[in-house]
Scaffold this motif. Structure first.
Motif, PDB file in Angstrom:
ATOM      1  N   LEU A  62       0.873  -1.175   0.000  1.00  0.00           N
ATOM      2  CA  LEU A  62       0.000   0.000   0.000  1.00  0.00           C
ATOM      3  C   LEU A  62       0.903   1.215   0.000  1.00  0.00           C
ATOM      4  N   SER A  63       1.109   1.748  -1.175  1.00  0.00           N
ATOM      5  CA  SER A  63       2.142   2.755  -1.386  1.00  0.00           C
ATOM      6  C   SER A  63       1.849   4.058  -0.661  1.00  0.00           C
ATOM      7  N   SER A  64       2.935   4.724  -0.285  1.00  0.00           N
ATOM      8  CA  SER A  64       2.803   6.059   0.309  1.00  0.00           C
ATOM      9  C   SER A  64       2.830   7.138  -0.769  1.00  0.00           C
ATOM     10  N   GLY A  65       3.012   6.736  -2.018  1.00  0.00           N
ATOM     11  CA  GLY A  65       3.101   7.693  -3.115  1.00  0.00           C
ATOM     12  C   GLY A  65       1.775   7.891  -3.826  1.00  0.00           C
ATOM     13  N   ASP A  66       1.863   8.238  -5.109  1.00  0.00           N
ATOM     14  CA  ASP A  66       0.667   8.588  -5.859  1.00  0.00           C
ATOM     15  C   ASP A  66      -0.128   7.374  -6.334  1.00  0.00           C
ATOM     16  N   SER A  67       0.511   6.230  -6.454  1.00  0.00           N
ATOM     17  CA  SER A  67      -0.197   5.035  -6.887  1.00  0.00           C
ATOM     18  C   SER A  67      -0.629   4.236  -5.673  1.00  0.00           C
ATOM     19  N   ALA A  68      -1.748   3.502  -5.832  1.00  0.00           N
ATOM     20  CA  ALA A  68      -2.295   2.781  -4.692  1.00  0.00           C
ATOM     21  C   ALA A  68      -1.376   1.669  -4.227  1.00  0.00           C
ATOM     22  N   GLN A  69      -0.811   0.922  -5.167  1.00  0.00           N
ATOM     23  CA  GLN A  69       0.078  -0.175  -4.820  1.00  0.00           C
ATOM     24  C   GLN A  69       1.152  -0.297  -5.896  1.00  0.00           C
ATOM     25  N   ARG A  70       2.274  -0.910  -5.520  1.00  0.00           N
ATOM     26  CA  ARG A  70       3.361  -1.161  -6.467  1.00  0.00           C
ATOM     27  C   ARG A  70       3.730  -2.625  -6.323  1.00  0.00           C
ATOM     28  N   GLN A  71       3.097  -3.436  -7.150  1.00  0.00           N
ATOM     29  CA  GLN A  71       3.221  -4.872  -6.966  1.00  0.00           C
ATOM     30  C   GLN A  71       4.645  -5.364  -7.136  1.00  0.00           C
ATOM     31  N   GLU A  72       5.450  -4.670  -7.976  1.00  0.00           N
ATOM     32  CA  GLU A  72       6.822  -5.137  -8.164  1.00  0.00           C
ATOM     33  C   GLU A  72       7.626  -5.025  -6.873  1.00  0.00           C
ATOM     34  N   LEU A  73       7.349  -3.991  -6.083  1.00  0.00           N
ATOM     35  CA  LEU A  73       8.041  -3.854  -4.799  1.00  0.00           C
ATOM     36  C   LEU A  73       7.562  -4.915  -3.807  1.00  0.00           C
ATOM     37  N   ALA A  74       6.259  -5.159  -3.783  1.00  0.00           N
ATOM     38  CA  ALA A  74       5.731  -6.190  -2.892  1.00  0.00           C
ATOM     39  C   ALA A  74       6.325  -7.552  -3.240  1.00  0.00           C
ATOM     40  N   ARG A  75       6.405  -7.858  -4.535  1.00  0.00           N
ATOM     41  CA  ARG A  75       6.986  -9.141  -4.955  1.00  0.00           C
ATOM     42  C   ARG A  75       8.448  -9.243  -4.542  1.00  0.00           C
ATOM     43  N   GLU A  76       9.196  -8.147  -4.685  1.00  0.00           N
ATOM     44  CA  GLU A  76      10.599  -8.166  -4.286  1.00  0.00           C
ATOM     45  C   GLU A  76      10.737  -8.401  -2.788  1.00  0.00           C
ATOM     46  N   GLY A  77       9.841  -7.784  -2.007  1.00  0.00           N
ATOM     47  CA  GLY A  77       9.882  -8.003  -0.564  1.00  0.00           C
ATOM     48  C   GLY A  77       9.653  -9.466  -0.212  1.00  0.00           C
ATOM     49  N   VAL A  78       8.678 -10.091  -0.878  1.00  0.00           N
ATOM     50  CA  VAL A  78       8.407 -11.513  -0.636  1.00  0.00           C
ATOM     51  C   VAL A  78       9.615 -12.352  -1.014  1.00  0.00           C
ATOM     52  N   GLU A  79      10.204 -12.073  -2.180  1.00  0.00           N
ATOM     53  CA  GLU A  79      11.330 -12.877  -2.651  1.00  0.00           C
ATOM     54  C   GLU A  79      12.547 -12.719  -1.743  1.00  0.00           C
ATOM     55  N   LEU A  80      12.822 -11.508  -1.292  1.00  0.00           N
ATOM     56  CA  LEU A  80      13.943 -11.291  -0.378  1.00  0.00           C
ATOM     57  C   LEU A  80      13.724 -12.044   0.932  1.00  0.00           C
ATOM     58  N   ALA A  81      12.499 -12.011   1.435  1.00  0.00           N
ATOM     59  CA  ALA A  81      12.205 -12.729   2.680  1.00  0.00           C
ATOM     60  C   ALA A  81      12.390 -14.231   2.497  1.00  0.00           C
ATOM     61  N   ARG A  82      11.970 -14.748   1.344  1.00  0.00           N
ATOM     62  CA  ARG A  82      12.152 -16.179   1.077  1.00  0.00           C
ATOM     63  C   ARG A  82      13.637 -16.537   0.995  1.00  0.00           C
ATOM     64  N   GLN A  83      14.413 -15.695   0.332  1.00  0.00           N
ATOM     65  CA  GLN A  83      15.851 -15.954   0.228  1.00  0.00           C
ATOM     66  C   GLN A  83      16.491 -15.987   1.614  1.00  0.00           C
ATOM     67  N   LEU A  84      16.099 -15.043   2.458  1.00  0.00           N
ATOM     68  CA  LEU A  84      16.641 -15.018   3.813  1.00  0.00           C
ATOM     69  C   LEU A  84      16.234 -16.269   4.589  1.00  0.00           C
ATOM     70  N   ALA A  85      14.978 -16.680   4.431  1.00  0.00           N
ATOM     71  CA  ALA A  85      14.504 -17.862   5.149  1.00  0.00           C
ATOM     72  C   ALA A  85      15.247 -19.113   4.685  1.00  0.00           C
ATOM     73  N   ASP A  86      15.526 -19.195   3.396  1.00  0.00           N
ATOM     74  CA  ASP A  86      16.283 -20.340   2.889  1.00  0.00           C
ATOM     75  C   ASP A  86      17.715 -20.336   3.421  1.00  0.00           C
ATOM     76  N   SER A  87      18.284 -19.132   3.568  1.00  0.00           N
ATOM     77  CA  SER A  87      19.672 -19.014   4.015  1.00  0.00           C
ATOM     78  C   SER A  87      19.821 -19.178   5.518  1.00  0.00           C
ATOM     79  N   LEU A  88      18.756 -18.881   6.268  1.00  0.00           N
ATOM     80  CA  LEU A  88      18.815 -18.926   7.739  1.00  0.00           C
ATOM     81  C   LEU A  88      17.690 -19.807   8.282  1.00  0.00           C
ATOM     82  N   PRO A  89      17.756 -21.104   8.025  1.00  0.00           N
ATOM     83  CA  PRO A  89      16.637 -21.988   8.397  1.00  0.00           C
ATOM     84  C   PRO A  89      16.415 -22.131   9.899  1.00  0.00           C
ATOM     85  N   ARG A  90      17.394 -21.744  10.712  1.00  0.00           N
ATOM     86  CA  ARG A  90      17.252 -21.869  12.172  1.00  0.00           C
ATOM     87  C   ARG A  90      16.884 -20.551  12.832  1.00  0.00           C
TER      88      ARG A  90
END
Length: 400
Positions: free
Chosen positions: A189-217
Motif C-alpha cells: 500500500l504505497s505512500s506515493g501517488d499510486s495505490a500499490q506497487r506490486q513489483e516492490l511487494a513481490r521483491e519483498g516476498v522474494e527477499l524474505a524467502r531468500q533469507l529464510a532459505d539461508s537462515l533456516p534456524r
C-alpha cells in the motif's frame, strides 16, 4: 539473442546477491565487483547465442567476471600487486552465504535507511536503477546518486561482505528484516501517488524467502517470510477493476492464492516449533487466522484478539492496540471496542486509521453524525489515493 537476454535478466534477478557477494568478498570492493559482473554479462550476450548457454550460467558469469576484474587490476598501477595475488586464487563460487553477506551489507546500520532500501533492491533484489526510481517515484538521476552514495559509504566505512558471525545476528538481523518489511509494505500500500506497487511487494516476498532459505534456524526470518506470503496471497482480491480498495469483509476469497497460503502456514508452523516467539511470527499467526477462515464471519475473532495481546507483549505499540480493538468489535461488540479506540486518542489522534476505525464503530452504534465527523477527519489525514477514495465513499455513505 532475445532468449539469451531474457535468460541473463532472470539470472540477475534471482542471483544478483550471490554473484555480487562472491565477487565483492574476494575483491573487497562493491564497485569493482559490479563493473566486472556487468562486463561478464555483456560477454555472455555476445558468446552464448553462438556457443550455447553453459551448464552453470551463474558460475560462468562469476568466473568471467573474476577474470575481467583481474585484467582491470593489472591495468591499474595501484592494483597490480592485488592482481597478482588474485590471479593465484581460483574463481569464487557463489552460494547462499554470499547472498546472505550481500543482503546484510546492504542493510548495514551505518547506512541511512533510504540507502539501505535502494541498495537492497539493487544488489540483492536485482532491480535496475530505473526500476527502483520508478517504484519510489523519483527521477532516475536522483536514484542513481542515492545508489552511488550508498556504495561509497560501503567503501569508506570498510563494510565487508562476509556473512555475519553467529554472535552478530542478534544485532544485525532486526535491521535486515525491517528493510525487507519496509520494501514489501511500500509496495503493498504505497505512500506515493499510486495505490500499490506490486513489483516492490513481490521483491519483498522474494527477499524474505531468500533469507529464510539461508537462515533456516532463525524463526523470525521464517515468520517474516510467512507473513509476507500470506499478505501477498490476497493481492488479486484487494483492489477491484477500478483500482479501489476492497476491504477484507468484502473480498472474494476464491481469488486468494490457496497454495501460497498453505505453504506459508506450513512455514510458520515449522518456525513456531523452534520455540522462540517473536513479533513477525505473531503477525504471521494473525494473518494465518484470517487466511484460513472460510469467510469473514467465520473468522476466529476471539483467537485473533488473543494474538494481538501476545503481539502487544512483544511490540507495545498503540497501533497494535488499535488493531486489537477491531478484533474486539467482532469478538465482543462495538461498544467495548469503541472504548478501547477512544483510550488511544492521545497517541493516535493524528493517524487516519484511528479516525477510520472510530467512524466504523460509531456507525455500528447508530451514532451517525459522530461517525461522519470521524470519517471526514480520516479522509483529511489519508495520503494514499486508494485509502482516500475508500474514505470518500465512507463519507458519502454516512452523509447520504
Amino acid at each position: 539473442m532475445n532468449d539469451v537476454a531474457e535468460l541473463t535478466e532472470r539470472i540477475w534477478r534471482s542471483d544478483a546477491a550471490s554473484m555480487l557477494g562472491a565477487l565483492s568478498r574476494r575483491l573487497g570492493d562493491f564497485d569493482r565487483a559490479e563493473e566486472a559482473l556487468s562486463e561478464a554479462i555483456a560477454e555472455a550476450l555476445k558468446r552464448w547465442p553462438g556457443e550455447g548457454v553453459p551448464s552453470s550460467p551463474t558460475g560462468w558469469l562469476v568466473t568471467t567476471g573474476w577474470r575481467k576484474a583481474i585484467d582491470r587490476l593489472r591495468r591499474d598501477v595501484v592494483g597490480q600487486e592485488k592482481a597478482v595475488r588474485a590471479a593465484a586464487e581460483p574463481p569464487p563460487e557463489p552460494g547462499s552465504d554470499d547472498r546472505l553477506a550481500m543482503i546484510f551489507a546492504c542493510c548495514h546500520p551505518d547506512l541511512p535507511e533510504p540507502a539501505q532500501v535502494a541498495l537492497t533492491l539493487y544488489a540483492a533484489g536485482g532491480l535496475t536503477t530505473a526500476e527502483i526510481a520508478a517504484a519510489f517515484l523519483v527521477p532516475v538521476p536522483t536514484m542513481s546518486q542515492r545508489l552511488s552514495r550508498a556504495k561509497r559509504l560501503l567503501r569508506e566505512r570498510g563494510i565487508g561482505f562476509e556473512p555475519p558471525r553467529s554472535h552478530e545476528y542478534a544485532d544485525r538481523l532486526p535491521a535486515v528484516l525491517s528493510v525487507v518489511y519496509l520494501v514489501f509494505n511500500e509496495g503493498y500500500l504505497s505512500s506515493g501517488d499510486s495505490a500499490q506497487r506490486q513489483e516492490l511487494a513481490r521483491e519483498g516476498v522474494e527477499l524474505a524467502r531468500q533469507l529464510a532459505d539461508s537462515l533456516p534456524r532463525e524463526p523470525e526470518v521464517a515468520g517474516l517470510a510467512a507473513l509476507l506470503e500470506l499478505q501477498h496471497a490476497r493481492v488479486a482480491a484487494r483492489f477491484d477493476a477500478q483500482g479501489r480498495i476492497v476491504v477484507l469483509e468484502q473480498q472474494d476469497r476464491r481469488l486468494w492464492d490457496g497454495p501460497t497460503i498453505q505453504r506459508a502456514v506450513l512455514r510458520l508452523r515449522e518456525a513456531v516449533r523452534l520455540g522462540q516467539p517473536g513479533p513477525y511470527q505473531t503477525r504471521a499467526g494473525i494473518a494465518a487466522m484470517h487466511a484460513v477462515a472460510r469467510s469473514f464471519a467465520e473468522t476466529d475473532w476471539v483467537g485473533v484478539r488473543a494474538m494481538y495481546d501476545r503481539l502487544y507483549a512483544l511490540d507495545p505499540s498503540p497501533v497494535v492496540l488499535l488493531n486489537r480493538a477491531v478484533a474486539t468489535r467482532y469478538a465482543i461488540g462495538p461498544a467495548p471496542a469503541l472504548g478501547e479506540v477512544d483510550a488511544l486518542e492521545d497517541q493516535l489522534s493524528s493517524y487516519h486509521l484511528w479516525h477510520a476505525a472510530r467512524a466504523d464503530l460509531l456507525a455500528a452504534l447508530d451514532r451517525t453524525d459522530e461517525a461522519l465527523t470521524s470519517a471526514k477527519r480520516a479522509l483529511e489525514l489519508a495520503s494514499n489515493p486508494a485509502e482516500r477514495e475508500l474514505m470518500a465513499r465512507r463519507v458519502a455513505d454516512l452523509a447520504g
